[in-house]
Design an enzyme around this catalytic site. Sequence first.
Site, short mmCIF file in Angstrom:
data_model
loop_
_atom_site.label_atom_id
_atom_site.label_comp_id
_atom_site.label_asym_id
_atom_site.label_seq_id
_atom_site.Cartn_x
_atom_site.Cartn_y
_atom_site.Cartn_z
N LYS A 1 37.01 71.17 57.41
CA LYS A 1 36.33 70.09 58.10
C LYS A 1 34.84 70.40 58.19
CE LYS A 1 36.17 67.59 62.47
NZ LYS A 1 36.88 67.20 63.68
N LYS B 1 38.02 66.96 54.99
CA LYS B 1 37.39 65.88 55.74
C LYS B 1 35.89 66.08 55.78
CE LYS B 1 37.13 64.23 60.41
NZ LYS B 1 37.38 64.53 61.78
C1 PBG Z 1 37.68 65.26 66.67
C2 PBG Z 1 37.62 64.42 65.45
C3 PBG Z 1 36.51 63.79 64.85
C4 PBG Z 1 37.00 63.02 63.80
C5 PBG Z 1 38.38 63.21 63.76
N1 PBG Z 1 38.75 64.10 64.77
C6 PBG Z 1 35.09 63.76 65.23
C7 PBG Z 1 34.27 64.97 65.17
O1 PBG Z 1 34.68 66.04 64.75
O2 PBG Z 1 33.14 64.84 65.64
C8 PBG Z 1 36.18 62.14 62.90
C9 PBG Z 1 36.92 61.05 62.21
C10 PBG Z 1 36.07 59.96 61.67
O3 PBG Z 1 34.84 60.04 61.58
O4 PBG Z 1 36.67 58.94 61.27
N2 PBG Z 1 37.15 66.53 66.56
#
Ligand code: PBG
Length: 328
Positions: A198, A251
């Site tokens: 991520k 992601k």
């Molecule tokens: C929580 C999380 C996030 C997303 C999914 N789980 C936001 C982040 O890490 O700031 C983002 C998903 C999206 O942008 O559609 N940590």
Amino acid sequence: MSNPGFYRGRRLRRTSGIRDLVRETEIRPQDLVQPYFVVEQDDPGYRNPIPSMPGQEQLGLSALKDRVGRARENGLLAVILFGLPKAKDEAGSQAYAPEGIIQEAVRLLKGHYPELTVITDVCLCEYTSHGHCGLIEEGRVQNDPTLELLAGTALAQVRAGADMVAPSDMMDGRVQAIRTALDREGYQEIPILSYAVKYSSAFYGPFRDAAQSAPSFGDRKSYQMDPANVREGLREARADSLEGADMLMVKPALPYLDVLSRLRQETDLPLAAYHVSGEYALIKAAAEKGWIDEEGVVLETLTAIKRAGADLILTYFAEAVLEGMKKK
Ligand code: PBG
């Protein structure tokens, strides 16, 4: 015998029937997971459109149930849930409260749609007053003290009936902590989909509006990855699979297809890709201006994500794609 002389690739593109015969990648209903934002609200019918994500809404409990019901009729098989609690605190306690909003949403959905696969996002950022994904001490996100809270969150979600948990916090060791906690309570059969790779991405902007989860100070760079790194992503993936992850996620999706493709070669675990909020917003904005054909761009995008190696795609377009498939 005539010498063909050159390669006639067009032979296999001549009719749609022939093109279909040699098509290598297909988007199927079972590949798609639709994310939903559930709000703890006195009015369970509450619906609040998210301006930066046209077509997506914050939903009260019964509004969620109705919207999922409609999507089920079009063939939706899996959802991932994000919660917006009424009250936030330093330790994000509504994430793991037995009556927390996500736990309620899971019970409701599994009660109405037992066959629906309900995945829960495991993180604290939507529940903490400071908006970070872990506990804060001396202005820094503390890794190890956070693990217990994440494990408690996963456990609360699974006790409520979640079919799979998806930790997205990026603390080190959280897959092991969650696996240990689930096994100890007899949930050996519940899989973990780890947001292993991520990135610290500007593409999450609309999500943070939708989930009211933007950090109140600093950023997430001390835990989310540098977009410049691919080898680091492979290390994260290896670590999470050794800790017991059943599936791994990359992601965002489209800007990181090279990472997905590398990971596909390095692991035999199933892979998921999260086509995130900013990626959704880009397509929606251009389509609203009439600059692109939305359906064409969406299908091409999802096909590319699958072609690069994803078995599963989390996307805000899941509902719309399924509706389109049903019409054809
Ligand atoms: C929580 C999380 C996030 C997303 C999914 N789980 C936001 C982040 O890490 O700031 C983002 C998903 C999206 O942008 O559609 N940590």
